[in-house]
Structures are given as C-alpha cells and as structure tokens.
Motif scaffolding. Structure first.
Motif, short mmCIF file in Angstrom:
data_model
loop_
_atom_site.label_atom_id
_atom_site.label_comp_id
_atom_site.label_asym_id
_atom_site.label_seq_id
_atom_site.Cartn_x
_atom_site.Cartn_y
_atom_site.Cartn_z
N GLY A 219 -1.29 21.59 2.35
CA GLY A 219 -0.69 22.38 1.28
C GLY A 219 -0.27 21.48 0.14
N PRO A 220 0.44 22.03 -0.85
CA PRO A 220 0.86 21.22 -2.00
C PRO A 220 2.01 20.29 -1.63
CG PRO A 220 1.72 23.46 -2.17
CD PRO A 220 0.82 23.45 -0.98
N ALA A 221 2.00 19.11 -2.25
CA ALA A 221 3.08 18.14 -2.02
C ALA A 221 3.26 17.30 -3.29
CB ALA A 221 2.77 17.25 -0.83
N LEU A 222 4.44 16.76 -3.44
CA LEU A 222 4.74 15.84 -4.54
C LEU A 222 4.36 14.44 -4.08
CD1 LEU A 222 5.93 16.16 -7.38
CD2 LEU A 222 8.16 15.59 -6.44
N VAL A 223 3.32 13.87 -4.69
CA VAL A 223 2.71 12.64 -4.21
C VAL A 223 2.76 11.57 -5.29
CG1 VAL A 223 0.61 11.63 -3.27
CG2 VAL A 223 1.15 14.01 -2.78
N GLY A 224 2.98 10.32 -4.90
CA GLY A 224 2.94 9.21 -5.85
C GLY A 224 3.77 8.04 -5.39
N ASN A 225 3.93 7.07 -6.30
CA ASN A 225 4.73 5.89 -6.00
C ASN A 225 6.19 6.18 -6.33
OD1 ASN A 225 5.78 3.34 -5.60
ND2 ASN A 225 5.02 2.53 -7.54
N PHE A 226 7.02 6.24 -5.28
CA PHE A 226 8.45 6.51 -5.46
C PHE A 226 9.28 5.23 -5.36
CE2 PHE A 226 6.68 10.57 -4.28
CZ PHE A 226 7.42 11.50 -4.99
N GLY A 227 8.64 4.08 -5.52
CA GLY A 227 9.35 2.82 -5.35
C GLY A 227 9.96 2.26 -6.61
N GLY A 228 9.85 2.96 -7.73
CA GLY A 228 10.39 2.44 -8.98
C GLY A 228 9.56 1.27 -9.48
N SER A 229 10.14 0.45 -10.33
CA SER A 229 9.41 -0.67 -10.92
C SER A 229 9.40 -1.91 -10.02
CB SER A 229 10.04 -1.05 -12.28
OG SER A 229 11.40 -1.41 -12.10
N ARG A 230 10.26 -1.96 -9.02
CA ARG A 230 10.38 -3.15 -8.19
C ARG A 230 9.65 -3.06 -6.86
NH1 ARG A 230 14.09 -6.96 -9.61
NH2 ARG A 230 15.44 -6.47 -11.37
N GLN B 209 -12.02 0.99 1.40
CA GLN B 209 -12.78 1.61 0.31
C GLN B 209 -11.85 2.09 -0.80
OE1 GLN B 209 -12.86 2.32 3.55
NE2 GLN B 209 -14.88 2.97 4.25
N ILE B 210 -10.77 2.78 -0.41
CA ILE B 210 -9.83 3.30 -1.40
C ILE B 210 -9.08 2.16 -2.08
CG2 ILE B 210 -7.76 4.71 -1.74
CD1 ILE B 210 -8.75 6.51 0.51
N ALA B 211 -8.67 1.16 -1.31
CA ALA B 211 -7.94 0.01 -1.87
C ALA B 211 -8.78 -0.70 -2.92
CB ALA B 211 -7.53 -0.95 -0.76
N SER B 212 -10.05 -0.91 -2.64
CA SER B 212 -10.93 -1.59 -3.60
C SER B 212 -11.06 -0.76 -4.87
CB SER B 212 -12.31 -1.81 -2.98
OG SER B 212 -12.23 -2.68 -1.87
N ARG B 213 -11.19 0.55 -4.71
CA ARG B 213 -11.33 1.43 -5.88
C ARG B 213 -10.06 1.42 -6.73
NH1 ARG B 213 -13.42 5.46 -3.14
NH2 ARG B 213 -11.64 6.86 -3.10
N LEU B 214 -8.91 1.46 -6.09
CA LEU B 214 -7.65 1.47 -6.83
C LEU B 214 -7.40 0.13 -7.49
CD1 LEU B 214 -5.34 3.40 -4.33
CD2 LEU B 214 -6.17 4.21 -6.53
N ALA B 215 -7.71 -0.97 -6.78
CA ALA B 215 -7.49 -2.29 -7.35
C ALA B 215 -8.36 -2.51 -8.57
CB ALA B 215 -7.78 -3.37 -6.30
N ALA B 216 -9.58 -2.00 -8.53
CA ALA B 216 -10.49 -2.14 -9.67
C ALA B 216 -10.02 -1.32 -10.85
CB ALA B 216 -11.90 -1.71 -9.27
N ALA B 217 -9.43 -0.16 -10.56
CA ALA B 217 -8.98 0.74 -11.64
C ALA B 217 -7.61 0.33 -12.17
CB ALA B 217 -8.94 2.17 -11.14
N GLY B 218 -6.87 -0.45 -11.38
CA GLY B 218 -5.50 -0.77 -11.76
C GLY B 218 -4.54 -0.03 -10.87
N GLU B 219 -3.46 -0.71 -10.42
CA GLU B 219 -2.57 -0.14 -9.43
C GLU B 219 -1.89 1.13 -9.91
OE1 GLU B 219 1.04 -1.96 -6.91
OE2 GLU B 219 -0.61 -3.37 -7.22
N GLY B 220 -1.77 1.31 -11.24
CA GLY B 220 -1.09 2.50 -11.73
C GLY B 220 -1.96 3.74 -11.69
N ASP B 221 -3.28 3.56 -11.55
CA ASP B 221 -4.19 4.70 -11.60
C ASP B 221 -4.01 5.58 -10.37
OD1 ASP B 221 -6.48 5.98 -12.96
OD2 ASP B 221 -7.46 5.57 -11.06
#
Length: 416
Positions: free
Chosen positions: A278-289, A153-165
């Motif tokens: 609790g709070p955490a720093l979340v996101g894509n940490f893989g750089g551009s590659r 469900q989440i993958a479909s939503r993200l793919a539709a919105a664009g991987e950067g969203d």
C-alpha cells in the motif's frame, strides 16, 4: 587553487628567468615554482612535496636524464603530468617521451609565451583529472554506503545517479516485509555474548543476501527484526510478487539456519514474516548528517501486525489480500478476516504456500473447511477436526478448530 610546478633543468640561469617571466602569476597566487637540477633531485623534491601538480623537465641532465625521470614518474601511484623540453628537431627523444606518458613537449630555446600556454593547458588537464577522481571517489563512497541498504544492482544505479536521486521523502506504493524471531529475548538472556554475536551476524547477513537476491531494500534492522521494502527507491511493477517470492525464500533460509544451529545445541526460534502492500511515506529520514532510508505509515504498521499475527495463528508467513491479489497465480490458503490492533476494518489474510503444499490434498480439504466456516455452516467444526485427524501438525487448522470449540462461527478473527 595555486598550481605547484616543478622545473627540472641543470641550466643555472633558468630559475631566475622563470621566476621573472611568471612574477605576476606568482604574485596573484595562480602558480608557485620549485626547482631541481636533475632527475634524482626531482624525485627527492616530489617525495618531500607530494602536492606538486606538474613537472617541466629537460632531457639532457647529469645523474638521471629527463626520459628516465619521466619513466619513474609514470611508474608512481600518483602520476605527475609532465612537459618534456627537448632540443629543436630532436624528434627521436620527443617520440620516446610521448610514448612514456609525457603530456606535452616544448623545444629549446624555450619560448616563454609557449611555455605559459602549455602550462595553462596542462593545469586544466590536471584539474579535470582531479575532478574525475573526486567524482569517482564520491561514487565509490556512495556505493559502499548504499550497498548496506540496497541490492548491488540498485546501489550501483543510485550511486551513478547521485545519492540524492530518489532519496527525498515522498509517498509511493510499496510492498513491505517484516520479520522477527520467536523467543529472541530469551535467547539473548541464555546464550553467551560471543555465540550470540556470531549467531545474529550470520542470521542478518544471510537474510540480507536473500533480500538483495530479490532486489529488495533493507529499510531497518532493529535487533532481530528486519523491515524490507519493494518498489522503493526504484520502480518494480511486480513488487507484490517479488515480496511473496522473497518471503518464501526468507522462510526457507531461516528454517535451514535454525536447524543448523539446533544441531549445535542452540535453540533458535522460528522467523515470523508479515507481508503487506500500500502507500507509504518513503525516503531518507536521517537529515543532513545521517542516512536513514526507511518508510512510515499505516501500510508499514499493518505489515508489522501481520508478522505478529503468526504467533497466534501458528503460521510463519502471513500476507494480506492486497499482496495476494497483486501476485499473479498466487498460491496460498485463506487465514481469515483479521481485526488487527490499530485498524477499524478487518483485513483478509492468507498463508502463502509453496507449490507442492498448495497442490496437495490437504490444502483442498482446508479450503473446503474454511468455506464452511465463512458461511457459518455447523459442518465447519467436523471438517477441521477431520483435517487435524489426517494432518496433526497443521497449526492453522488447529487454530480454527480451537476457535470453533470456543464458540466462533465466522472467519472474522479478533487478535490481541
């Protein structure tokens, strides 16, 4: 982009006429032309030059007429946009051509201004279709990539919105689950590689299926350890409750998996689970590659410490009070105030319980003994001893009894 146009007509003078009329567009690189004299020759040209963008075809030709060619083109996997040229008033053939998938039609004698306008319109259509296919392919690739981390469900939503969203690094409140397998290092050293590969792939696959069933995010898989997030990347207001439900489901699945392999002679260790929020720093940490969607911060480290605490407590699931308090009608029993490595303040922890265990008499007896322990009441020791007498397999009660026998007199627990 240069559009490649295949003109199919048996009139001998048409090639020179087309090249003359479109000489400026050809010189500017807007179009290039190929020519064939019948449908058979046209199909061979397309096979040799599959980059053809559109076909302009007469109807009446030897060997294979334009309508038969059109049908062949529409049956192909890479369908070519086709403009059919017919004699003026030949509405029967024009209707047949449109029914077979022709994009447009022209009448003879050809008006080259009309031909240029129709070609321009068709090329714009071809480019729009290519862009749509490109976007679809990108979405499919994004979905395939995201499906390794997120529920369908989440993958479909993200793919539709664009991987950067939602992939940018930012702070957000999350629930975190850490899992690890007891004695995994020993297992690696003593099990044949092919068996270990099958074992671990089945384990990780099954655990991931459980996570996705609860719409969790698999942030990391390192060997036998799995890090799971809730409320990331999307909002899940009930993330604490989801994490607790998922932890129970993971425990049930892992125990069944363990028993199944035990019957095959493989001693697979228990899965230990830690849950915190609790709070955490979340996101894509893989750089551009690379794509590396994960989380960092004290919340993540604490979940890992709670997972490790199970080893000393004798439990399989250990959850913080933050998660327990965030779960409506939480069912569990208090573990104590843990002094975890890297934290200056103690953290109240709980052992989540299934409904049947929570409602049993043993849980009430444990909670009574624990209340005495918290109050520093000397009656805590006989209370835990009595509990062990009735339920010898209660590892957490045994842990507290040993502490009391060694001089402890509170619910504050120093872990290594």
């Amino acid at each position: 982009m240069t559009a490649t146009i295949l003109v199919v007509d048996d009139e001998p003078d048409l090639e020179a006429l087309v090249l003359q009329k479109f000489r400026k567009q050809i010189r500017d690189g807007a179009v290039s032309f190929m020519f064939a004299h019948d449908g058979v020759e046209a199909l061979q040209s397309i096979e040799n030059h599959p980059h053809v963008d559109l076909v302009v075809s007469d109807i009446n030709m030897p060997r294979m007429d334009g309508l038969s060619l059109l049908q062949k083109l529409q049956e192909a996997e890479d369908k070519k946009s086709t403009i059919i040229v017919s004699a003026y008033g030949d509405m029967s053939n024009i209707r047949t051509a449109m029914n077979r998938g022709a994009f447009d039609f022209l009448t003879k004698p050809i008006d080259f201004t009309d031909l240029e306008t129709t070609i321009d319109k068709t090329i714009r259509h071809v480019e729009a279709m290519r862009e749509a296919r490109r976007r679809q392919a990108e979405a499919e690739r994004a979905h395939a990539s995201l499906s390794r981390y997120f529920s369908p469900q989440i993958a479909s939503r993200l793919a539709a919105a664009g991987e950067g969203d939602g992939m940018e690094v930012h702070w957000r409140d999350v629930a975190v689950i850490f899992t690890d397998i007891a004695g995994f290092t020993s297992l690696v050293e003593n099990v044949a590689p092919d068996v270990l590969g099958t074992l671990l792939n089945e384990y990780v696959g099954g655990m991931t299926d459980v996570v996705f069933a609860h719409e969790g995010t698999v942030a990391k898989i390192i060997g036998d350890a799995i890090q799971i997030l809730f409320n990331a990347p999307g909002d899940q207001p009930d993330y604490a409750a989801r994490a607790i439900a998922c932890a129970h489901a993971l425990d049930d699945w892992a125990e069944a998996f363990r028993e199944r392999w035990k019957s095959k002679g493989v001693n697979f260790g228990a899965t230990r689970i830690g849950v915190h929020a609790g709070p955490a720093l979340v996101g894509n940490f893989g750089g551009s590659r690379f794509f590396d969607y994960t989380a960092y911060g004290d919340t993540i480290n604490t979940a890992a410490r709670l997972e490790a605490a199970n080893k000393f407590l004798g439990t399989r699931i250990c959850a913080s009070a933050v998660v327990a308090d965030g779960t409506k009608a939480f069912r569990g029993r208090p573990v104590g105030d843990l002094l975890l490595r890297g934290r200056s303040e103690p953290l109240r922890a709980y052992q989540p319980l299934a409904a049947a265990a929570f409602e049993g008499a043993a849980t009430a007896q444990y909670c009574d003994a624990f209340a005495k322990l918290e109050a520093g009441d000397a009656a805590a020791m006989p209370a835990f001893a009595a509990l062990i007498g009735l339920h010898a397999g209660d590892a957490l009660a045994g842990f507290h009894l040993r502490r009391l026998l060694n001089g402890a007199n509170s619910a504050r627990i120093q872990l290594e």
